[in-house]
Design an enzyme around this catalytic site. Structure first.
Site, mmCIF file in Angstrom:
data_model
loop_
_atom_site.group_PDB
_atom_site.id
_atom_site.type_symbol
_atom_site.label_atom_id
_atom_site.label_comp_id
_atom_site.label_asym_id
_atom_site.label_seq_id
_atom_site.Cartn_x
_atom_site.Cartn_y
_atom_site.Cartn_z
ATOM 1 N N GLU A 1 17.912 39.690 36.515
ATOM 2 C CA GLU A 1 18.234 38.364 36.977
ATOM 3 C C GLU A 1 17.980 37.997 38.298
ATOM 4 O O GLU A 1 17.656 39.039 39.148
ATOM 5 C CB GLU A 1 19.809 38.047 37.090
ATOM 6 C CG GLU A 1 20.203 37.998 35.367
ATOM 7 C CD GLU A 1 21.744 37.858 35.330
ATOM 8 O OE1 GLU A 1 22.141 37.097 34.421
ATOM 9 O OE2 GLU A 1 22.608 38.133 36.169
ATOM 10 N N CYS B 1 17.320 35.942 45.926
ATOM 11 C CA CYS B 1 18.107 37.164 45.624
ATOM 12 C C CYS B 1 17.534 38.231 44.691
ATOM 13 O O CYS B 1 17.618 37.495 43.567
ATOM 14 C CB CYS B 1 19.482 36.885 45.552
ATOM 15 S SG CYS B 1 20.568 38.504 45.260
ATOM 16 N N CYS C 1 22.403 49.528 37.278
ATOM 17 C CA CYS C 1 22.374 50.091 38.560
ATOM 18 C C CYS C 1 23.311 51.526 38.139
ATOM 19 O O CYS C 1 24.211 51.408 37.344
ATOM 20 C CB CYS C 1 23.100 49.446 39.433
ATOM 21 S SG CYS C 1 23.236 49.998 41.171
ATOM 22 N N CYS D 1 29.974 51.235 41.353
ATOM 23 C CA CYS D 1 30.912 50.667 42.094
ATOM 24 C C CYS D 1 31.802 50.006 41.175
ATOM 25 O O CYS D 1 31.627 49.363 40.360
ATOM 26 C CB CYS D 1 30.069 49.652 43.193
ATOM 27 S SG CYS D 1 29.186 50.439 44.313
ATOM 28 N N CYS E 1 31.961 45.920 40.851
ATOM 29 C CA CYS E 1 30.459 45.352 40.491
ATOM 30 C C CYS E 1 30.357 45.227 39.136
ATOM 31 O O CYS E 1 30.320 46.169 38.388
ATOM 32 C CB CYS E 1 29.670 46.065 41.300
ATOM 33 S SG CYS E 1 28.075 45.207 40.990
ATOM 34 N N GLY F 1 20.583 46.339 41.234
ATOM 35 C CA GLY F 1 20.210 47.481 41.346
ATOM 36 C C GLY F 1 20.302 48.049 42.841
ATOM 37 O O GLY F 1 20.755 47.313 43.556
ATOM 38 N N GLU F 2 20.012 49.259 43.145
ATOM 39 C CA GLU F 2 20.204 50.056 44.592
ATOM 40 C C GLU F 2 18.867 50.051 45.009
ATOM 41 O O GLU F 2 18.001 50.777 44.590
ATOM 42 C CB GLU F 2 20.855 51.249 44.505
ATOM 43 C CG GLU F 2 20.730 52.011 45.744
ATOM 44 C CD GLU F 2 20.904 51.420 46.967
ATOM 45 O OE1 GLU F 2 22.171 50.784 47.041
ATOM 46 O OE2 GLU F 2 20.451 51.484 47.934
ATOM 47 N N SER G 1 19.606 45.375 51.287
ATOM 48 C CA SER G 1 21.070 45.857 51.121
ATOM 49 C C SER G 1 21.314 47.246 50.522
ATOM 50 O O SER G 1 20.654 47.290 49.507
ATOM 51 C CB SER G 1 21.897 44.650 50.547
ATOM 52 O OG SER G 1 23.048 45.207 50.469
ATOM 53 N N SER H 1 26.703 48.064 52.406
ATOM 54 C CA SER H 1 27.764 47.479 51.680
ATOM 55 C C SER H 1 28.981 48.580 51.944
ATOM 56 O O SER H 1 29.030 49.842 51.486
ATOM 57 C CB SER H 1 27.818 47.625 50.164
ATOM 58 O OG SER H 1 26.595 46.609 50.024
ATOM 59 N N LEU H 2 29.790 48.246 53.063
ATOM 60 C CA LEU H 2 30.762 49.153 53.506
ATOM 61 C C LEU H 2 32.033 49.188 52.895
ATOM 62 O O LEU H 2 32.529 50.051 52.261
ATOM 63 C CB LEU H 2 30.915 48.944 55.078
ATOM 64 C CG LEU H 2 32.007 49.825 55.947
ATOM 65 C CD1 LEU H 2 31.358 51.400 55.781
ATOM 66 C CD2 LEU H 2 32.075 49.411 57.183
ATOM 67 N N ASN H 3 32.707 48.105 52.831
ATOM 68 C CA ASN H 3 33.814 47.458 51.770
ATOM 69 C C ASN H 3 34.915 48.299 51.948
ATOM 70 O O ASN H 3 36.050 47.956 51.464
ATOM 71 C CB ASN H 3 33.473 47.616 50.454
ATOM 72 C CG ASN H 3 32.217 47.111 49.942
ATOM 73 O OD1 ASN H 3 32.134 45.812 50.512
ATOM 74 N ND2 ASN H 3 31.379 47.253 48.868
ATOM 75 N N ASN I 1 34.828 38.300 44.320
ATOM 76 C CA ASN I 1 34.380 37.358 43.171
ATOM 77 C C ASN I 1 34.972 37.857 41.947
ATOM 78 O O ASN I 1 34.602 39.014 41.298
ATOM 79 C CB ASN I 1 32.912 37.079 42.932
ATOM 80 C CG ASN I 1 32.210 36.325 44.048
ATOM 81 O OD1 ASN I 1 32.776 35.276 44.439
ATOM 82 N ND2 ASN I 1 31.132 36.808 44.692
ATOM 83 N N CYS J 1 27.513 37.093 44.298
ATOM 84 C CA CYS J 1 27.623 38.639 44.574
ATOM 85 C C CYS J 1 28.450 39.568 43.564
ATOM 86 O O CYS J 1 29.575 38.960 43.420
ATOM 87 C CB CYS J 1 28.208 39.128 46.102
ATOM 88 S SG CYS J 1 27.344 38.267 47.306
#
Ligand code: SAH
Length: 348
Positions: free
Chosen positions: A90, A103, A110, A114, A117, A163-164, A196, A218-220, A294, A337
């Site tokens: 996507e 994006c 991935c 996480c 996600c 993906g990363e 990112s 992406s700390l989170n 989200n 996201c």
């Protein structure tokens, strides 16, 4: 036959030389592909017939197969592309005030796993090729052309799709060479391109050495226990190692690293979390992008209330941290996201 979009301009120059052609022709070919949106080598009328034949014999030029397109009420558009091997990815086109942001995905699925996600749920299938990364951008611009919109209005790219990116490093770097090629390629300015990462420490420093693009991390979470619970990659590269790599990331004097911080109710959204976040990022040229979680069907996590989100933000601002909450776009079509989840089963 090879896909010509797998080639950087430098590689194409070398190839042309090896065939007895002139290397500067690569620039002309790039202009046709990336600026004039050529569909075939026959269109490249300033090339000479022999060269056009040589290209046709050795290369093909493709567009991604658009299987579905959804439009959000905020006019964000999500493209579902079917790849040659039947996998899907996507890509999200986000309208901003005076430009578009794309994006882009870098992998099918991935491997980072996480916990918040949706992309992670389907697991990892494979890396995207350079051509598959680049075609997302070229085809999105072509889509604007068809709508009679100046394709250069698509001026910003975020590598925040599926993906990363840093786990597909070589293809990312080659794609960036084409994206940032100002003379013949796609003409994106490096300051308008952001990569990112979930925190692949060894590649962070390398990215700073290899490119001028912006880094987002992406700390989170502010402590290792919480972060490891959300992001398994933290066990391998804990927060201290991550931030030390960020400090070594080379960037222009006034640039900052963006730290993405998903706000999840009861997990990482307290006043103490906000204060610790300020402290943690004090040694780094940082800005914080708060992303209210989200919600989706495969997670029990909840988004904090509006008041809680604003309070968290205010604490950051009161402590002189550059910070904002990200307005999630495209949530109604699952394009926001962490909501990207193409059909991961390959269809024949
Ligand atoms: N793998 C890279 C690129 C993906 S970016 C990375 O992790 O940075 C996707 C961004 O969306 C990340 O910052 C991630 O933390 C965030 N995200 C993932 N799931 C989300 C969700 N459900 N709600 C809000 N943000 C989410």
């Amino acid at each position: 036959m090879e896909n010509i979009q797998d080639y950087t301009r430098e590689e194409l120059s070398k190839w042309l030389e090896s065939k007895g052609s002139r290397s500067f022709r690569a620039g002309q070919i790039f202009k046709w592909i990336y600026l004039k949106q050529a569909q075939s080598f026959d269109e490249m009328t300033d090339l000479g017939k022999d060269l056009r034949c040589l290209l046709t014999e050795n290369f093909y030029l493709f567009r991604l197969d658009l299987e579905d397109k959804q439009v959000s009420s905020d006019t964000t558009e999500k493209f579902l592309f079917r790849l040659a091997d039947g996998h899907h990815i996507e890509t999200v086109l986000i309208p901003e005030k005076d430009h578009f942001t794309l994006c882009v995905s870098t992998q099918v699925g991935c491997a980072m796993d996480c916990k918040f996600c949706l992309t992670a749920k389907g697991g990892f299938k494979r890396n995207l090729t350079v051509a598959e990364i680049i075609a997302q951008v070229r085809d999105a611009r072509f889509f604007l052309v068809q709508k009679k919109i100046d394709p250069l209005n698509l001026s910003n790219i975020v590598f925040m799709g599926m993906g990363e990116p840093l786990a597909n490093y070589d293809n990312l770097i080659k794609s960036l060479a084409i994206i940032l090629d100002t003379d013949y390629g796609m003409k994106f300015a490096a300051r308008r391109v952001t990569v990112s990462t979930s925190g692949l420490v060894p590649k962070i420093v390398q990215l700073g050495l290899d490119t001028d693009v912006n880094l987002a991390v992406s700390l989170n979470a502010i402590d290792d226990k919480t972060r490891s619970g959300l992001m398994p990659i933290n066990e391998k590269y804990p927060i201290a190692a991550l931030l030390s790599a960020c400090q070594k990331f080379t960037m222009k004097p006034r640039n900052k690293i963006t730290f993405e911080y998903i706000l999840i109710k009861g997990i990482n959204d307290s006043r103490e979390d906000a204060l610790k976040l300020v402290k943690l990022l004090a040694p780094i040229r940082a800005k914080v992008n708060l992303i209210p979680f989200n919600e989706h069907e495969e997670s029990t996590f909840k988004r904090p209330g509006h008041k809680q989100i604003l309070e968290f933000l205010q604490i950051l601002l009161d402590n002189d941290m550059t910070a904002m909450t990200r307005k999630s776009k495209g949530a109604d079509i699952s394009a926001a996201c962490g909501q990207l989840k193409a059909k991961l089963v390959a269809t024949p």
